[in-house]
Write a protein that holds these residues in place. Structure first.
Motif, PDB file in Angstrom:
ATOM      1  N   VAL A  38       0.861  -1.190   0.000  1.00 36.00           N
ATOM      2  CA  VAL A  38       0.000   0.000   0.000  1.00 36.00           C
ATOM      3  C   VAL A  38       0.895   1.238   0.000  1.00 36.00           C
ATOM      4  O   VAL A  38       1.601   1.507   0.970  1.00 36.00           O
ATOM      5  CB  VAL A  38      -0.929   0.010   1.235  1.00 36.00           C
ATOM      6  N   LEU A  39       0.864   1.983  -1.077  1.00 40.28           N
ATOM      7  CA  LEU A  39       1.714   3.153  -1.250  1.00 40.28           C
ATOM      8  C   LEU A  39       0.982   4.433  -0.849  1.00 40.28           C
ATOM      9  O   LEU A  39      -0.263   4.450  -0.767  1.00 40.28           O
ATOM     10  CB  LEU A  39       2.161   3.246  -2.711  1.00 40.28           C
ATOM     11  N   PRO A  40       1.714   5.509  -0.597  1.00 37.81           N
ATOM     12  CA  PRO A  40       1.056   6.778  -0.256  1.00 37.81           C
ATOM     13  C   PRO A  40       0.023   7.219  -1.287  1.00 37.81           C
ATOM     14  O   PRO A  40      -0.998   7.821  -0.931  1.00 37.81           O
ATOM     15  CB  PRO A  40       2.231   7.763  -0.189  1.00 37.81           C
ATOM     16  N   CYS A  41       0.267   6.898  -2.567  1.00 33.84           N
ATOM     17  CA  CYS A  41      -0.678   7.296  -3.611  1.00 33.84           C
ATOM     18  C   CYS A  41      -1.983   6.506  -3.538  1.00 33.84           C
ATOM     19  O   CYS A  41      -2.964   6.846  -4.227  1.00 33.84           O
ATOM     20  CB  CYS A  41      -0.051   7.150  -4.985  1.00 33.84           C
ATOM     21  N   ASP A  42      -2.029   5.446  -2.718  1.00 35.30           N
ATOM     22  CA  ASP A  42      -3.255   4.661  -2.537  1.00 35.30           C
ATOM     23  C   ASP A  42      -4.190   5.282  -1.490  1.00 35.30           C
ATOM     24  O   ASP A  42      -5.257   4.719  -1.206  1.00 35.30           O
ATOM     25  CB  ASP A  42      -2.920   3.231  -2.118  1.00 35.30           C
ATOM     26  N   LEU A  43      -3.795   6.385  -0.910  1.00 32.42           N
ATOM     27  CA  LEU A  43      -4.634   7.056   0.088  1.00 32.42           C
ATOM     28  C   LEU A  43      -6.004   7.373  -0.508  1.00 32.42           C
ATOM     29  O   LEU A  43      -6.083   7.977  -1.579  1.00 32.42           O
ATOM     30  CB  LEU A  43      -3.961   8.349   0.560  1.00 32.42           C
ATOM     31  N   PRO A  44      -7.089   6.982   0.155  1.00 31.22           N
ATOM     32  CA  PRO A  44      -8.430   7.293  -0.372  1.00 31.22           C
ATOM     33  C   PRO A  44      -8.701   8.797  -0.287  1.00 31.22           C
ATOM     34  O   PRO A  44      -7.995   9.520   0.415  1.00 31.22           O
ATOM     35  CB  PRO A  44      -9.358   6.506   0.556  1.00 31.22           C
ATOM     36  N   PRO A  45      -9.706   9.293  -1.010  1.00 33.98           N
ATOM     37  CA  PRO A  45     -10.051  10.726  -0.937  1.00 33.98           C
ATOM     38  C   PRO A  45     -10.251  11.164   0.506  1.00 33.98           C
ATOM     39  O   PRO A  45     -10.847  10.436   1.313  1.00 33.98           O
ATOM     40  CB  PRO A  45     -11.346  10.819  -1.740  1.00 33.98           C
ATOM     41  N   GLN A  46      -9.743  12.358   0.822  1.00 36.79           N
ATOM     42  CA  GLN A  46      -9.769  12.851   2.197  1.00 36.79           C
ATOM     43  C   GLN A  46     -10.665  14.077   2.338  1.00 36.79           C
ATOM     44  O   GLN A  46     -10.650  14.978   1.498  1.00 36.79           O
ATOM     45  CB  GLN A  46      -8.356  13.216   2.642  1.00 36.79           C
ATOM     46  N   LEU A  47     -11.448  14.058   3.417  1.00 34.61           N
ATOM     47  CA  LEU A  47     -12.161  15.272   3.788  1.00 34.61           C
ATOM     48  C   LEU A  47     -11.157  16.282   4.337  1.00 34.61           C
ATOM     49  O   LEU A  47     -10.126  15.894   4.900  1.00 34.61           O
ATOM     50  CB  LEU A  47     -13.222  14.979   4.846  1.00 34.61           C
ATOM     51  N   PRO A  48     -11.421  17.563   4.189  1.00 34.88           N
ATOM     52  CA  PRO A  48     -10.434  18.560   4.607  1.00 34.88           C
ATOM     53  C   PRO A  48     -10.325  18.693   6.119  1.00 34.88           C
ATOM     54  O   PRO A  48     -11.249  18.378   6.861  1.00 34.88           O
ATOM     55  CB  PRO A  48     -10.973  19.858   3.979  1.00 34.88           C
ATOM     56  N   TRP A  49      -9.158  19.157   6.529  1.00 37.95           N
ATOM     57  CA  TRP A  49      -8.932  19.579   7.906  1.00 37.95           C
ATOM     58  C   TRP A  49      -9.066  21.090   7.971  1.00 37.95           C
ATOM     59  O   TRP A  49      -8.737  21.798   7.017  1.00 37.95           O
ATOM     60  CB  TRP A  49      -7.527  19.192   8.378  1.00 37.95           C
ATOM     61  N   PHE A  50      -9.528  21.559   9.127  1.00 44.52           N
ATOM     62  CA  PHE A  50      -9.723  22.989   9.348  1.00 44.52           C
ATOM     63  C   PHE A  50      -8.547  23.523  10.153  1.00 44.52           C
ATOM     64  O   PHE A  50      -8.254  23.020  11.244  1.00 44.52           O
ATOM     65  CB  PHE A  50     -11.038  23.211  10.094  1.00 44.52           C
TER      66      PHE A  50
END
Length: 354
Positions: A38-50
């Motif tokens: 599992v590579l860093p590019c496999d990260l699923p879409p992320q909700l933003p941080w505030f």
């Protein structure tokens, strides 16, 4: 069963369902096999941080973020950041400056990767940048990023400096684009720069490679507060009440959304009356962006996430996050974090490992 021998395809499938980035990072450190599969590019879409401001007594290298996904406050230790160097956040980057060394860079706080910016390109007044609609690196294809910087910040009118950079070599190409005024809105859309003018409500379309105005969308529309690229559309958002005011309850905040209709012979802005479907808009004080709710389990589209100032019982300043449902025409409180200070140009940051 030996968990360390799970197939790479199965591990990547599991990783896609982990949700927040903190779970993804923990998953990758279980063992070498999982990390290589599992590579860093496999990260699923992320909700933003505030992005939350640092308290005066907090270590200067600590940055706090509120996670909409987990409803938690994350603290990130970033040695490169101090109380004076953080100017704003955009996309996955923080914009950092060092007045003593005369350097500036877009900085990913999780990977510590940087895209350095020649000092002559960025605004000389950090205070002013908080009042303008600045954009951090915006991908326009093939790892090319674009950034907008204000020139002549002490004058009432300004020329934008559009800078294009290849993420790999760090070289920047400067393009002059038209004059703008205070309260004008700027964004990137379909390979061009769009400038909405507050005084005339006209929208200029500027060629991103030459800085030339290629067309103008005329017609009176309400005064927009945000200009947002929303997948294949361009939205203009109107804030009906001063939702940054202490006196207005978050439940009374309302918005209207307009879409740039380019299907006919004469492009025009049209109010959206049936909602924005699967889309979620995220607004801060002057800027915003769009995500698809279907990419995140448990979240519904046709909504606007926004913030407003709040005042604590002891007189200190905090903030509240709200969600506006376009179908119901209602706003609700998401979180009231009165104990945390926020930056004046509050920004969302999308966590990324790339």
């Amino acid at each position: 069963m030996d968990w360390s021998e799970l197939s790479p395809d199965l591990l990547r499938l599991i990783a896609k369902r982990l949700g927040e980035i903190s779970n993804f990072v923990r998953f990758r450190v279980v063992c070498k096999h999982w990390r290589s599969a599992v590579l860093p590019c496999d990260l699923p879409p992320q909700l933003p941080w505030f992005l939350l401001a640092k308290k005066l007594d907090a270590p200067s290298s600590e940055i706090k973020f509120y996670s909409l996904y987990s409803n938690k406050i994350h603290t990130v230790h970033v040695p490169e950041v101090n109380m004076n160097s953080l100017i704003w956040a955009s996309n996955k980057y923080l914009f950092l400056s060092d007045l003593k060394c005369m350097t500036a860079a877009f900085f990913n706080p999780l990977t510590r990767s940087q895209i350095r910016v020649p000092y002559r390109y960025w605004p000389f007044s950090p205070i002013y940048t908080k009042r303008c609609h600045n954009h951090g690196p915006h991908p326009i294809g093939n790892n090319i990023f674009a950034a907008l910087f204000m020139k002549d910040p002490e004058k009432c009118t300004h020329f934008l400096c559009l800078c294009l950079s290849d993420e790999g070599d760090g070289e920047w190409t400067k393009v002059e684009v038209p004059q703008v005024y205070y309260r004008d809105l700027i964004t990137f859309y379909k390979g061009n720069v769009f400038i909405w003018h507050f005084k005339t409500t006209d929208t200029q379309v500027v060629d991103i490679s030459t800085g030339d105005v290629v067309s103008v969308v005329s017609g009176r529309v309400p005064h927009f507060h945000y200009l947002i690229q929303a997948c294949d559309d361009l939205f203009g958002v109107v804030r009906l009440l001063d939702d940054h005011s202490f006196k207005i309850p978050i439940e009374e905040c309302r918005f209207k959304v307009y879409r740039l209709d380019q299907d006919g012979k004469s492009p025009c802005w049209a109010e959206i009356t049936k909602g924005i479907g699967d889309l979620m808009l995220f607004l801060d004080q002057y800027d915003g962006f769009c995500l698809k709710a279907s990419d995140f389990g448990g979240f519904q589209g046709n909504a606007i996430y926004f913030w407003k100032w709040s005042q604590n019982s002891d007189g200190t300043t905090g903030f509240a996050l709200g969600r506006y449902d376009l179908k119901e025409d209602k706003s609700q409180m998401m979180i009231c974090a009165g104990e945390h200070e926020i930056y004046l140009d509050v920004k969302w940051l999308v966590p990324s490992l790339c």
